[in-house]
Design a protein around this motif. Structure first.
Motif, PDB file in Angstrom:
ATOM      1  N   ILE A  81      -5.435  -8.162   4.118  1.00 38.34           N
ATOM      2  CA  ILE A  81      -4.309  -7.542   3.392  1.00 38.34           C
ATOM      3  C   ILE A  81      -4.311  -6.035   3.600  1.00 38.34           C
ATOM      4  O   ILE A  81      -4.277  -5.244   2.663  1.00 38.34           O
ATOM      5  CB  ILE A  81      -4.366  -7.885   1.874  1.00 38.34           C
ATOM      6  N   HIS A  86       2.291  -7.154   5.590  1.00 44.63           N
ATOM      7  CA  HIS A  86       1.541  -8.416   5.554  1.00 44.63           C
ATOM      8  C   HIS A  86       1.191  -8.790   4.121  1.00 44.63           C
ATOM      9  O   HIS A  86       1.252  -9.966   3.738  1.00 44.63           O
ATOM     10  CB  HIS A  86       0.280  -8.298   6.402  1.00 44.63           C
ATOM     11  N   GLU A  88       2.940  -8.111   1.525  1.00 47.83           N
ATOM     12  CA  GLU A  88       4.179  -8.611   0.917  1.00 47.83           C
ATOM     13  C   GLU A  88       4.466 -10.042   1.330  1.00 47.83           C
ATOM     14  O   GLU A  88       4.833 -10.879   0.496  1.00 47.83           O
ATOM     15  CB  GLU A  88       5.343  -7.695   1.298  1.00 47.83           C
ATOM     16  N   GLU A  89       4.296 -10.365   2.624  1.00 44.37           N
ATOM     17  CA  GLU A  89       4.582 -11.731   3.063  1.00 44.37           C
ATOM     18  C   GLU A  89       3.583 -12.722   2.481  1.00 44.37           C
ATOM     19  O   GLU A  89       3.892 -13.901   2.296  1.00 44.37           O
ATOM     20  CB  GLU A  89       4.612 -11.829   4.597  1.00 44.37           C
ATOM     21  N   ALA A  90       2.370 -12.255   2.201  1.00 43.21           N
ATOM     22  CA  ALA A  90       1.338 -13.117   1.623  1.00 43.21           C
ATOM     23  C   ALA A  90       1.428 -13.205   0.111  1.00 43.21           C
ATOM     24  O   ALA A  90       0.644 -13.917  -0.520  1.00 43.21           O
ATOM     25  CB  ALA A  90      -0.043 -12.611   2.032  1.00 43.21           C
ATOM     26  N   GLY A  91       2.381 -12.478  -0.469  1.00 40.52           N
ATOM     27  CA  GLY A  91       2.524 -12.473  -1.916  1.00 40.52           C
ATOM     28  C   GLY A  91       1.407 -11.730  -2.628  1.00 40.52           C
ATOM     29  O   GLY A  91       1.073 -12.036  -3.772  1.00 40.52           O
ATOM     30  N   ARG A  92       0.834 -10.751  -1.951  1.00 41.49           N
ATOM     31  CA  ARG A  92      -0.277  -9.989  -2.509  1.00 41.49           C
ATOM     32  C   ARG A  92       0.118  -8.513  -2.620  1.00 41.49           C
ATOM     33  O   ARG A  92       1.044  -8.044  -1.964  1.00 41.49           O
ATOM     34  CB  ARG A  92      -1.510 -10.113  -1.597  1.00 41.49           C
ATOM     35  N   LYS A  93      -0.606  -7.792  -3.451  1.00 44.11           N
ATOM     36  CA  LYS A  93      -0.454  -6.353  -3.538  1.00 44.11           C
ATOM     37  C   LYS A  93      -1.717  -5.689  -3.011  1.00 44.11           C
ATOM     38  O   LYS A  93      -2.819  -6.201  -3.199  1.00 44.11           O
ATOM     39  CB  LYS A  93      -0.216  -5.926  -4.996  1.00 44.11           C
ATOM     40  N   SER A 247       2.186  -8.269   9.711  1.00 41.84           N
ATOM     41  CA  SER A 247       2.994  -9.402   9.251  1.00 41.84           C
ATOM     42  C   SER A 247       3.423 -10.281  10.427  1.00 41.84           C
ATOM     43  O   SER A 247       3.383  -9.872  11.586  1.00 41.84           O
ATOM     44  CB  SER A 247       4.227  -8.897   8.505  1.00 41.84           C
ATOM     45  N   LYS A 252       3.026 -18.325   6.859  1.00 42.59           N
ATOM     46  CA  LYS A 252       4.042 -17.772   5.972  1.00 42.59           C
ATOM     47  C   LYS A 252       5.444 -17.867   6.570  1.00 42.59           C
ATOM     48  O   LYS A 252       6.404 -17.370   5.999  1.00 42.59           O
ATOM     49  CB  LYS A 252       3.701 -16.316   5.636  1.00 42.59           C
ATOM     50  N   THR A 254       8.832 -20.119   7.875  1.00 44.85           N
ATOM     51  CA  THR A 254       9.560 -21.311   7.405  1.00 44.85           C
ATOM     52  C   THR A 254      10.293 -21.943   8.574  1.00 44.85           C
ATOM     53  O   THR A 254      11.264 -21.378   9.064  1.00 44.85           O
ATOM     54  CB  THR A 254      10.568 -20.932   6.296  1.00 44.85           C
TER      55      THR A 254
END
Length: 283
Positions: A81, A86, A88-93, A247, A252, A254
Motif C-alpha cells: 500500500i 493502489h 484507493e483501489e484496495a480500499g485502504r488508506k 494501481s 481489483k 472487474t
C-alpha cells in the motif's frame, strides 16, 4: 553499469552487461565471491566499472542463464500500500507508518524463468515494482543519509496468491510461495540514475498494460523506508527493498484478472529495463 548474476557452462558467476555482451567480473576480480560482495566494496566496484568500459567481453548475453540479480539476499523487505492510487483501489488508506512484510530468498526467480501458479489456488496475481539493492550496510540510518546505502535498482514482480494472502490479517503467507518472486534482469548502479523519483513502473500482461505508476507517487519514499527498517534491523549488502506496486493489480479489476499458464508478465521500468516471465502451473 548493469550488473548480473548468471550461470555459464555449469559455473556460477557475476558480470557487467555491455550491449549484448557480458564481461565476466568474477574472472577479472579474484577474491570477490559474488555480486553482493562486489557492491559492498567501493574499490572493487570502481575496478568493475573500468573493466566494463575497457575489458574484452567474455560471453554473449544470450549465451548465459541469468540468476536473480542477488541470488540469495539475506532479507527481502517488501512494502504494501505504498502508492496512493493502489491504496484507493484496495480500499485502504495510507497510514502513519509503512506496511512492511517479508519474502523468502528461496522464492526468487530470474528473468525469463517461469512463474509457478501454485496447485492450491487460481488467484495468482501480478505486482510490478522497483526493487532497491542495498550496497552499504548499517543500522539507525538517518533519512538524509539513506541514499548512500543504495547500490542500485532492479525490477521485481511480487506475484501474490490472493486468497492465501487474506486467510488472516497477517497476509505474508500469500506473498511468499515458491517460484513467485521474479527479480532482474540486472542491477543498474545508482550512479546511472539521477533521480529515482523520475522512474516509471509499468506492468504488462500479454502485451497489454495493466499497471502504471511513477516513483514520485510513493507514499513513503526510499530514504524513509531505508531509515525506518534500519531502526529494527541492520541492512546488509545485497539486501532487497521492494518499494510497492502501483494501481492496476488483477484481483481489483472487474472481472478479476489472474495469471494463468501461457501468460507472460513483464515489469518495465524506465532507465532500468524489462523483467519478463512466462507462467506455468505447479506440477
Amino acid at each position: 553499469m548493469k550488473l548480473i548474476s548468471y550461470q555459464h557452462s555449469g559455473r556460477s558467476s557475476f558480470g557487467a552487461v555491455v550491449g549484448d555482451r557480458v564481461v565476466d567480473l568474477a574472472r577479472h576480480l579474484p577474491g570477490v565471491p559474488d555480486l553482493a560482495a562486489l557492491i559492498a566494496n567501493p574499490e572493487k566496484l570502481a575496478q568493475a566499472k573500468l573493466l566494463a568500459a575497457n575489458a574484452t567481453a567474455d560471453h554473449a548475453l544470450d549465451e548465459v542463464r541469468l540468476d536473480p540479480v542477488i541470488p540469495a539476499p539475506g532479507k527481502i523487505i517488501c512494502v504494501g500500500i505504498n502508492y496512493v492510487a493502489h491504496a484507493e483501489e484496495a480500499g485502504r488508506k495510507v497510514g502513519n507508518y509503512p506496511v512492511i512484510f517479508q519474502r523468502f530468498a528461496e522464492t526468487l526467480l530470474a528473468h525469463n524463468a517461469p512463474l509457478v501458479r501454485p496447485a492450491v489456488s487460481k488467484e495468482f496475481d501480478f505486482e510490478a515494482e522497483l526493487a532497491v539493492v542495498i550496497g552499504k550496510g548499517g543500522s539507525h540510518i538517518a533519512p538524509e543519509d539513506a541514499m548512500e546505502h543504495v547500490a542500485g535498482y532492479t525490477c521485481f514482480n511480487d506475484a501474490s496468491i490472493r486468497d492465501w494472502q487474506f486467510h488472516t490479517h497477517q497476509y505474508g503467507m500469500g506473498k511468499t510461495f515458491r517460484s513467485t518472486g521474479a527479480l532482474g534482469p540486472w542491477l543498474v548502479t545508482a550512479d546511472e540514475i539521477t533521480d529515482y523519483r523520475e522512474l516509471q513502473v509499468r506492468g504488462i500482461l500479454n502485451g497489454e498494460q495493466m499497471q502504471e505508476g511513477s516513483l514520485s507517487e510513493l507514499a513513503f519514499d526510499i530514504p524513509h523506508l531505508i531509515s525506518y527498517v534500519s531502526q529494527a534491523l541492520d541492512w546488509n549488502p545485497g539486501d532487497i527493498l521492494a518499494t510497492g506496486t502501483p494501481s492496476g493489480i488483477g484481483f481489483k479489476r472487474t472481472p478479476p484478472i489472474f495469471l494463468k499458464p501461457g501468460d507472460v508478465f513483464e515489469v518495465v521500468i524506465s532507465q532500468i529495463g524489462t523483467l519478463s516471465n512466462p507462467v506455468i502451473d505447479e506440477v
